[in-house]
Design a protein around this motif. Structure first.
Motif: not given
Length: 120
Positions: A13-18, A85-92, A114-120
């Motif tokens: 989800q948006a705002g999340g981390s991966r 790759l630490q990804m924080n505050n993810l955006k769509p 690798t697919q990363v999908t960020v939902s709003s």
């Protein structure tokens, strides 16, 4: 021939981390004849060109795309031949296939993505 295997993609989800991981079959940074060896993450959204997200060099220096500065962090574990790759505050708009790249002794290697999908 260096092989790169990415993992860690998925739906967030948006705002999340991966955290993405890229494991290399051989060391990129040790036993190197070039200090310019590096590993990097690129992203490619549908219909777009592949773009640099972050790079880490042999000496530990890093470089980031402006769009991810302050949100993403690239790091490495030399003992495991792995880059993260630490990804924080993810955006769509971060939704993309993320590819690992290694540059060793002027040769370039790519992972399968690798697919990363960020939902709003």
């Amino acid at each position: 021939q260096v092989q790169l295997v990415e993992s860690g993609g998925g739906l967030v989800q948006a705002g999340g981390s991966r955290r993405l991981s890229c494991a290399a079959s051989e060391s990129i940074f040790s036993k190197s004849i070039f200090n310019s060896n590096s590993m990097a993450w690129y992203s490619q959204a549908p219909g777009n060109q592949r773009e640099l997200v972050a790079r880490i060099f042999t000496n530990g220096n890093t470089d980031y795309a402006d769009s991810v500065k302050g949100r993403f962090t690239i790091s490495r574990d030399n003992a495991k031949n792995t880059v993260y790759l630490q990804m924080n505050n993810l955006k769509p708009e971060d939704t993309a296939v993320y590819y690992c790249q290694a540059v060793r002794d002027i040769r370039i290697y790519w992972g399968q993505g690798t697919q990363v999908t960020v939902s709003s």
